[in-house]
Write a protein that holds these residues in place. Sequence first.
Motif, PDB file in Angstrom:
ATOM      1  N   GLU A 430       0.754  -1.299  -0.040  1.00  0.00           N
ATOM      2  CA  GLU A 430       0.022   0.197   0.062  1.00  0.00           C
ATOM      3  C   GLU A 430       0.955   1.199   0.056  1.00  0.00           C
ATOM      4  N   SER A 431       0.918   2.079   0.966  1.00  0.00           N
ATOM      5  CA  SER A 431       1.682   3.302   1.309  1.00  0.00           C
ATOM      6  C   SER A 431       3.072   2.793   1.672  1.00  0.00           C
ATOM      7  N   ILE A 432       4.074   3.735   1.614  1.00  0.00           N
ATOM      8  CA  ILE A 432       5.491   3.543   1.957  1.00  0.00           C
ATOM      9  C   ILE A 432       5.342   3.246   3.622  1.00  0.00           C
ATOM     10  N   THR A 433       4.447   3.977   4.201  1.00  0.00           N
ATOM     11  CA  THR A 433       4.315   3.866   5.727  1.00  0.00           C
ATOM     12  C   THR A 433       3.484   2.779   6.292  1.00  0.00           C
ATOM     13  N   GLY A 434       2.859   2.190   5.281  1.00  0.00           N
ATOM     14  CA  GLY A 434       1.889   1.023   5.583  1.00  0.00           C
ATOM     15  C   GLY A 434       2.449  -0.168   6.116  1.00  0.00           C
ATOM     16  N   PRO A 435       2.004  -1.303   5.775  1.00  0.00           N
ATOM     17  CA  PRO A 435       2.445  -2.592   6.113  1.00  0.00           C
ATOM     18  C   PRO A 435       3.828  -2.916   5.894  1.00  0.00           C
ATOM     19  N   ALA A 436       4.503  -4.287   6.498  1.00  0.00           N
ATOM     20  CA  ALA A 436       5.743  -4.452   6.102  1.00  0.00           C
ATOM     21  C   ALA A 436       6.214  -4.339   4.863  1.00  0.00           C
ATOM     22  N   PRO A 437       7.286  -3.736   4.708  1.00  0.00           N
ATOM     23  CA  PRO A 437       7.864  -3.726   3.022  1.00  0.00           C
ATOM     24  C   PRO A 437       8.124  -4.946   2.643  1.00  0.00           C
ATOM     25  N   ILE A 438       8.115  -5.107   1.167  1.00  0.00           N
ATOM     26  CA  ILE A 438       8.427  -6.346   0.841  1.00  0.00           C
ATOM     27  C   ILE A 438       9.590  -6.080  -0.106  1.00  0.00           C
ATOM     28  N   GLY A 488      -6.834 -11.195  -9.506  1.00  0.00           N
ATOM     29  CA  GLY A 488      -6.928 -12.616  -9.836  1.00  0.00           C
ATOM     30  C   GLY A 488      -6.061 -13.612  -9.098  1.00  0.00           C
ATOM     31  N   HIS A 489      -6.341 -14.831  -9.256  1.00  0.00           N
ATOM     32  CA  HIS A 489      -5.591 -15.881  -8.491  1.00  0.00           C
ATOM     33  C   HIS A 489      -4.091 -15.986  -8.764  1.00  0.00           C
ATOM     34  N   GLY A 490      -3.411 -16.172  -7.676  1.00  0.00           N
ATOM     35  CA  GLY A 490      -2.025 -16.222  -7.832  1.00  0.00           C
ATOM     36  C   GLY A 490      -1.236 -14.796  -8.508  1.00  0.00           C
ATOM     37  N   ARG A 491      -1.951 -13.905  -7.999  1.00  0.00           N
ATOM     38  CA  ARG A 491      -1.251 -12.476  -8.382  1.00  0.00           C
ATOM     39  C   ARG A 491      -1.485 -11.497  -7.227  1.00  0.00           C
ATOM     40  N   MET A 492      -0.509 -10.567  -6.999  1.00  0.00           N
ATOM     41  CA  MET A 492      -0.642  -9.507  -5.947  1.00  0.00           C
ATOM     42  C   MET A 492      -0.007  -8.054  -6.423  1.00  0.00           C
ATOM     43  N   LEU A 493      -0.843  -6.995  -6.029  1.00  0.00           N
ATOM     44  CA  LEU A 493      -0.322  -5.578  -6.541  1.00  0.00           C
ATOM     45  C   LEU A 493       0.643  -4.898  -5.446  1.00  0.00           C
ATOM     46  N   VAL A 494       1.724  -4.791  -5.805  1.00  0.00           N
ATOM     47  CA  VAL A 494       2.737  -3.989  -5.151  1.00  0.00           C
ATOM     48  C   VAL A 494       3.076  -2.731  -5.863  1.00  0.00           C
ATOM     49  N   TYR A 495       3.916  -1.829  -5.213  1.00  0.00           N
ATOM     50  CA  TYR A 495       4.353  -0.398  -5.945  1.00  0.00           C
ATOM     51  C   TYR A 495       5.921  -0.321  -5.522  1.00  0.00           C
ATOM     52  N   ASP A 496       6.701   0.407  -6.263  1.00  0.00           N
ATOM     53  CA  ASP A 496       8.037   0.345  -6.206  1.00  0.00           C
ATOM     54  C   ASP A 496       8.245   1.848  -5.313  1.00  0.00           C
ATOM     55  N   ALA A 497       9.650   2.058  -5.175  1.00  0.00           N
ATOM     56  CA  ALA A 497       9.870   3.228  -4.398  1.00  0.00           C
ATOM     57  C   ALA A 497       9.393   4.296  -5.379  1.00  0.00           C
ATOM     58  N   LYS A 498       9.256   4.482  -6.695  1.00  0.00           N
ATOM     59  CA  LYS A 498       8.716   5.347  -7.437  1.00  0.00           C
ATOM     60  C   LYS A 498       7.276   5.417  -7.626  1.00  0.00           C
ATOM     61  N   GLN A 499       6.650   4.470  -6.694  1.00  0.00           N
ATOM     62  CA  GLN A 499       5.202   4.330  -6.823  1.00  0.00           C
ATOM     63  C   GLN A 499       4.658   4.008  -8.388  1.00  0.00           C
ATOM     64  N   LYS A 500       5.618   3.099  -8.996  1.00  0.00           N
ATOM     65  CA  LYS A 500       4.910   2.419 -10.162  1.00  0.00           C
ATOM     66  C   LYS A 500       4.394   1.079  -9.932  1.00  0.00           C
ATOM     67  N   PRO A 501       3.646   0.615 -10.207  1.00  0.00           N
ATOM     68  CA  PRO A 501       2.808  -0.593 -10.087  1.00  0.00           C
ATOM     69  C   PRO A 501       3.568  -1.979 -10.586  1.00  0.00           C
ATOM     70  N   LEU A 502       3.661  -2.932  -9.950  1.00  0.00           N
ATOM     71  CA  LEU A 502       4.177  -4.270 -10.454  1.00  0.00           C
ATOM     72  C   LEU A 502       3.025  -5.044 -10.062  1.00  0.00           C
ATOM     73  N   VAL A 503       2.997  -6.177 -10.682  1.00  0.00           N
ATOM     74  CA  VAL A 503       2.260  -7.491 -10.179  1.00  0.00           C
ATOM     75  C   VAL A 503       3.144  -8.700  -9.948  1.00  0.00           C
ATOM     76  N   LEU A 504       3.090  -9.178  -8.907  1.00  0.00           N
ATOM     77  CA  LEU A 504       3.743 -10.460  -8.509  1.00  0.00           C
ATOM     78  C   LEU A 504       2.923 -11.796  -9.116  1.00  0.00           C
ATOM     79  N   PHE A 505       3.599 -12.632  -9.429  1.00  0.00           N
ATOM     80  CA  PHE A 505       2.954 -14.110  -9.915  1.00  0.00           C
ATOM     81  C   PHE A 505       3.461 -15.251  -9.264  1.00  0.00           C
ATOM     82  N   ASP A 506       2.582 -16.163  -8.855  1.00  0.00           N
ATOM     83  CA  ASP A 506       2.935 -17.123  -8.079  1.00  0.00           C
ATOM     84  C   ASP A 506       3.711 -18.418  -9.038  1.00  0.00           C
ATOM     85  N   SER A 507       3.614 -18.211 -10.217  1.00  0.00           N
ATOM     86  CA  SER A 507       4.252 -19.111 -11.149  1.00  0.00           C
ATOM     87  C   SER A 507       4.575 -18.376 -12.595  1.00  0.00           C
TER      88      SER A 507
END
Length: 528
Positions: A430-438, A488-507
Amino acid sequence: MSRLSDEVRRRRTFAIISHPDAGKTTLTEKLLLYGGAIHLAGSVKARRAARHATSDWMQMEQERGISVTSSVLQFEYLGRAINLLDTPGHQDFSEDTYRTLMAADSAVMLLDNRKGVEEQTRKLFEVCRLRKTPVFTFVNKCDRPGESPLKLIDDVERELGMKCYPMMWPILDGDRFVGVYDRGSEQVHLFERGEDHGQSRVGTHTGSLYDDHIQAAIPDGAMNQLMEDLELLDMAGAEFSREAFLSGEVSPVFFGSALTNFGLEPFLRRFLDLAPEPTPRESSTGTIDPLKPEFTGFVFKIQANMDPKHRDRIAFVRVCSGRFEAGMQVKHVRSGKPLRLASPTQFMARERTLIEEAWPGDVIGIHDRGNLRIGDTLSADGDLEFGGIPRFSPEHFARILISDPLKRKQLDTGLQQLSEEGAAQVFYAESITGPAPIVGAVGQLQFDVLLHRLEHEYGVRARLERMSYVAARWVEAPPAEVDRLAGGHGRMLVYDAKQKPLVLFDSEWTMRTTIDREKEIAFHDVAP
């Protein structure tokens, strides 16, 4: 001839690429030994010894006997100013190697004589091919039994699609390495095995192949094999073309043993003659010639806490054109702001020396207060920008957790600085001050180094909670589409330090099918 052209002409800036355990750190140190930059080489194999390889200065590197950072080693030899850009020896840090190759004008590809071309060598060679970087080939460990030299050359040509021209040829008495034959000068170099395990320069006898004292020193079997090999090489009829070498089409090949110092000095001398001087660089305003009088350069590496006592942060800048002067004011093109470059340094691994000037091809260290980023252009010639240095998508992911919530500020500071120097990438759900960083990494060892440096440099003891995702892609689409995609299943949305969105995939399968299906969304494996 001007001072600028004189200084450009005598500079050589190169990097060494290899698969882990090919002997890169040993070769680096022995080049320093022969260049006169050090007077006694440490035995890299004796990892418990008090002396450590000159280029490996971090505590973890010394404990594990590996290279995981890039360092810069600068010295003078035979009237040339040499900038050796030492790269990480572990494949988990290939991205750092890529950044370093962007600052080099040539590369030395180091091969193990028993293994030839290996996976990591192949990947790093592809980077050189893309940039048309001239590549030398040095076959190492010839003091040990290995594949035949002819087979090794065939291996390089077949695996990498690059022609080879043997400049030196090994003289082997069975499995015993006794010297090299220089095909250009038609001179033989016979080496004496020292008693100090390669800590000092090796004794050498040099002469014509037909000199009586040379013929008497080479056993009959070794002489017969050498003559047969040379006849085969001559029958191949290939001529060495420096133009083809400079365009990355042909590689001059050398044989030696970094451990025993055999073949090192003949290689270094020939390298200085063949290696290119600083080359022109492409920019947003066209090609920048090194002889252009205005200073330009780019940041290819940032290292925090090289001196833990002073908590410093150094930006490594490759000078591309003009004369650099200590204290000069330049434009930091990304921000548009002026920047005064005070107290610049040059390097011999961890040792630093204040300098007053530098020239194209040199690498200088600039004290940075957090303003600079990898890929930034510094210019005394307006708004020109050199091509950015890409960030690649990670393959391993973990949440980073701390037991003491009062340490969150130190954690965020450490993650910010370490990510800016390329040690790992940091993402937020979420935000930079939110939950544990990844944190994301290309290889698992990056996680170990990250935790080690957080504890020893920032006073934060953290642990990792591994995540099941194995791939990521930056995405470009309207926010609603990005949110829909990530649901969707097997995906997760995160943001990098420049607030650019990435999607993580489980396979890999999830990622491929998603990319095939979502034709309206742009996916990038390199940060846009």
